[in-house]
Design a protein around this motif. Structure first.
Motif, PDB file in Angstrom:
ATOM      1  N   ILE A 167       0.826  -1.206   0.000  1.00 27.30           N
ATOM      2  CA  ILE A 167       0.000   0.000   0.000  1.00 27.30           C
ATOM      3  C   ILE A 167       0.863   1.260   0.000  1.00 27.30           C
ATOM      4  CG2 ILE A 167      -1.906  -1.194   1.125  1.00 27.30           C
ATOM      5  CD1 ILE A 167      -1.217   0.473   3.658  1.00 27.30           C
ATOM      6  N   ALA A 170       1.510   1.834  -3.599  1.00 28.49           N
ATOM      7  CA  ALA A 170       0.267   2.252  -4.249  1.00 28.49           C
ATOM      8  C   ALA A 170      -0.061   3.702  -3.917  1.00 28.49           C
ATOM      9  CB  ALA A 170      -0.883   1.345  -3.829  1.00 28.49           C
ATOM     10  N   THR A 188      -4.372  -2.909  -6.413  1.00 27.18           N
ATOM     11  CA  THR A 188      -3.885  -3.164  -5.061  1.00 27.18           C
ATOM     12  C   THR A 188      -4.797  -4.119  -4.318  1.00 27.18           C
ATOM     13  OG1 THR A 188      -2.887  -0.951  -4.992  1.00 27.18           O
ATOM     14  CG2 THR A 188      -3.202  -2.078  -2.883  1.00 27.18           C
TER      15      THR A 188
END
Length: 205
Positions: A167, A170, A188
């Motif tokens: 994350i 991302a 994701t």
């Protein structure tokens, strides 16, 4: 990071400088950040500033460290809300960080931080290993361990680290190009599920 001299400043002066840095980094993109404007807003001599920070990258690192505290709190609150589901936590957490960063007040700041991470390598997700041991212990205590095949804290830390890397990357990519937000969020989510459910067929396990 700032020098020791900065942290030894009186609290009021340190807060004034921090506020000036925050306002400038929320105002303009990284390449347009003005040390002069920070100095004027903080009402300090130019020479003093360079006794506290060597360059703009240090400003980004400093802002990131402060922002991490908010991220830790947001992650814990999310884990509690989803009844200890660690995978759902990271999925929901990412969307909340993006929503937070899309607010006009914070958008440019997080774009600048993302720029610094991506292109200047000012920081990486190893911060969880270096600075987040207590945070990881708190996550471990809040996680529903009955639904995952994790036996030890060390294994849990590895899982949290993998999800954080995912994350983290991302979030950076989204803030560098918000037009790709939904595409990156979908990808994701798929990757989180690959970690959650695995990719090997049952007959081959």
């Amino acid at each position: 990071m700032p020098t020791e001299r900065f942290f030894n400043l009186p609290e009021e002066k340190r807060a004034r400088i921090t506020r000036a840095i925050f306002e400038e980094m929320c105002r303009v993109p990284y390449d347009e950040i003005s040390i002069n404007k920070i100095i004027q807003s903080a009402d300090i001599p130019r020479g003093s500033f360079y006794q506290y920070f060597e360059n703009k990258d240090e400003l980004l690192t400093f802002m990131l460290k402060d922002f991490q505290k908010q991220l830790f709190t947001m992650a814990k609150d999310t884990l509690i809300e989803v009844d200890g589901d660690i995978f759902r936590t990271f999925s929901v957490f990412l969307r909340r960080v993006i929503a937070f960063g899309e607010q006009e007040k914070y958008c440019t700041l997080l774009q600048n931080i993302s720029y610094g991470i991506k292109y200047n390598h000012i920081h990486d997700a190893k911060m969880l290993q270096k600075r987040g041991t207590n945070f990881l212990n708190e996550l471990f205590d809040l996680t529903n361990m009955r639904e995952i095949n994790i036996q030890t804290k060390e294994d849990f830390w590895d899982l949290a680290y993998i999800l954080t890397l995912l994350i983290w990357s991302a979030g950076i990519d989204i803030f560098l190009d918000l037009s790709k937000k939904e595409e990156i969020l979908t990808k994701t989510e798929k990757r989180i599920n690959m970690i959650k459910y695995g990719v090997m067929k049952e007959e081959t396990k």
